[in-house]
Enzyme design. Structure first.
Site, PDB file in Angstrom:
ATOM      1  N   HIS A 125       3.266   0.825   2.257  1.00 27.88           N
ATOM      2  CA  HIS A 125       3.007  -0.120   3.667  1.00 27.88           C
ATOM      3  C   HIS A 125       3.673  -0.304   4.245  1.00 27.88           C
ATOM      4  CE1 HIS A 125      -0.203  -1.403   0.175  1.00 27.88           C
ATOM      5  NE2 HIS A 125      -0.426  -0.106   0.997  1.00 27.88           N
ATOM      6  N   CYS A 136       4.057   3.630  22.976  1.00 25.90           N
ATOM      7  CA  CYS A 136       4.462   4.071  23.378  1.00 25.90           C
ATOM      8  C   CYS A 136       5.421   3.978  22.268  1.00 25.90           C
ATOM      9  CB  CYS A 136       5.862   4.553  24.761  1.00 25.90           C
ATOM     10  SG  CYS A 136       6.723   3.040  24.012  1.00 25.90           S
ATOM     11  N   CYS A 157       8.783   0.234  27.897  1.00 22.32           N
ATOM     12  CA  CYS A 157       7.811   0.633  29.019  1.00 22.32           C
ATOM     13  C   CYS A 157       6.458  -0.968  29.044  1.00 22.32           C
ATOM     14  CB  CYS A 157       6.600   1.618  28.549  1.00 22.32           C
ATOM     15  SG  CYS A 157       5.633   0.929  26.509  1.00 22.32           S
ATOM     16  N   GLY A 194       4.597  -4.329 -10.953  1.00 23.38           N
ATOM     17  CA  GLY A 194       3.983  -5.834 -10.329  1.00 23.38           C
ATOM     18  C   GLY A 194       3.110  -6.462  -9.842  1.00 23.38           C
ATOM     19  N   THR A 195       2.147  -5.198 -10.053  1.00 28.97           N
ATOM     20  CA  THR A 195       0.603  -5.205  -8.597  1.00 28.97           C
ATOM     21  C   THR A 195      -0.179  -5.278  -9.423  1.00 28.97           C
ATOM     22  OG1 THR A 195      -0.334  -3.248  -7.337  1.00 28.97           O
ATOM     23  CG2 THR A 195       0.665  -2.214  -9.373  1.00 28.97           C
ATOM     24  N   SER A 196      -0.879  -6.521  -8.558  1.00 29.76           N
ATOM     25  CA  SER A 196      -2.420  -6.510  -9.099  1.00 29.76           C
ATOM     26  C   SER A 196      -3.251  -5.789  -8.931  1.00 29.76           C
ATOM     27  CB  SER A 196      -3.126  -7.256  -8.370  1.00 29.76           C
ATOM     28  OG  SER A 196      -3.464  -7.496  -7.008  1.00 29.76           O
ATOM     29  N   PRO A 221       3.633  -9.728 -16.755  1.00 31.76           N
ATOM     30  CA  PRO A 221       3.165 -11.404 -17.156  1.00 31.76           C
ATOM     31  C   PRO A 221       1.536 -11.178 -16.840  1.00 31.76           C
ATOM     32  CG  PRO A 221       4.171 -11.644 -15.199  1.00 31.76           C
ATOM     33  CD  PRO A 221       4.174 -10.368 -15.282  1.00 31.76           C
TER      34      PRO A 221
END
Ligand code: BV8
Ligand code: ZN
Length: 259
Positions: A125, A136, A157, A194-196, A221
């Site tokens: 991500h 640019c 730019c 540690g990810t939902s 947890p």
């Protein structure tokens, strides 16, 4: 045998066969570094509406607000240090370096895995420490500690600069996602930390690993939609669990014949 010892056995067996041990991480691995999770009670989304600050349309609608959100997050990340969970993963990489690859595939944009010493990190991500021009090719990871004016403009730019992160509705970097898919396809073990496991397409990676026969070890947890599918669920904070796992892996490696 404790669940930590069982998990260490799965890792040691996969490493002995040269199969990658892939760590797939989310915001929870950085929670003990002081970086709030997205969906937790003090989650970032409690203060900001993701539709406004984490979509390209929201950015175009109010680029200053979107930058204020990302600058608040980046300031937090700049003040944060890797916690024992990040350090344990870096230690496992070094301990297994002659046996098997131990890449980290992360959804996090905080840069803490690399800061902890992990050398093979795929940021699905993007990174809050990098910005790019919306028009640019300009891109840079040399961001000032604080911008004088928000939103910043491109020096090349004059168009708007944006944080180099993947917003909702945006495609993930194709090379990183392809490499992450290859790793999930070949993993002997996937540590899901540690990810939902709710944000796609990243959250499909543990299912890809499971389907080809990898052993899944979840470190969280709380229960997640993946919990019923994993081989082992280590229910506890990563900052405690991963150092215990690293120690158990070390014990097995030292006791392995011919070590
Ligand atoms: C895409 C950077 C299509 C952002 C992020 C409707 C409209 C539009 C899109 C969709 C839609 N419905 C579905 C979608 C797809 C969408 C999606 O999945 N939405 C979800 C919400 C349903 N996905 C996308 O939009 C993706 N792109 O689909 O594009 C496309 C395809 C082809 C071509 C063009 C377009 C893009 C998704 C990426 C979004 N960007 N981050 C920024 O910072 O600005 S997502 C962001 O949230 C994080 O990166 C992370 O991925 C996600 C949160 O997940 P987690 O990391 O898991 O964090 P969370 O807080 O949820 O969980 C923390 C966990 O840790 C908990 O389980 C907790 O128990 C645990 N924990 C807490 N403490 C600890 C702990 N664990 C261990 N130790 C502890 N101490
Ligand atoms: Zn430009």
């Amino acid at each position: 045998m404790t669940e930590i010892e069982q998990a260490a056995e799965l890792i040691a067996d996969a490493a002995a066969n040269g199969q990658p041990i892939v760590a797939f991480t989310g915001a929870g691995v950085s929670q003990e570094s002081g970086v709030p999770t997205f969906h937790g009670s003090n989650g970032i989304w409690q203060k900001y509406d993701p539709g406004q600050v984490a979509t390209f349309d929201g950015f175009l609608d109010d680029p200053a607000l979107c930058w204020r959100f990302h600058e608040e997050l980046r300031a937090l990340c700049l003040r944060s240090r890797p916690n024992p969970a990040h350090l344990a993963l870096a230690w496992i990489e070094r301990a297994l370096s002659t046996h098997a690859p131990t890449p980290v595939v992360t959804q996090n944009i905080d840069g803490l895995h690399r800061a902890a010493g992990s050398t093979r990190v795929l940021e699905l991500h993007g990174s809050c420490h990098r910005m790019r021009c919306i028009e640019c090719e300009f891109s840079s990871d040399e961001m000032p500690t604080q911008f004088g004016v928000l939103p910043p403009s491109c020096g090349e730019c004059g168009a708007l600069l944006r944080p180099d992160v993947v917003w909702f509705g945006e495609q993930l970097p194709s090379d990183a996602m392809a490499e992450a898919h290859r790793l999930a396809e070949s993993a002997g073990v996937m540590l899901v930390i540690g990810t939902s496991a709710t944000v796609q397409p990243a959250a499909s990676l543990p299912v890809v690993a499971l389907r080809q026969g990898a052993a899944l070890i979840e470190v969280n947890p709380e229960q997640t939609p993946l919990t019923p599918m994993v081989d082992l669920s280590l229910q506890g904070p990563a900052g405690t669990t991963l150092p215990q796992l690293a120690e158990a892996v070390g014990t097995l490696l030292n006791s392995a014949p011919g070590e």
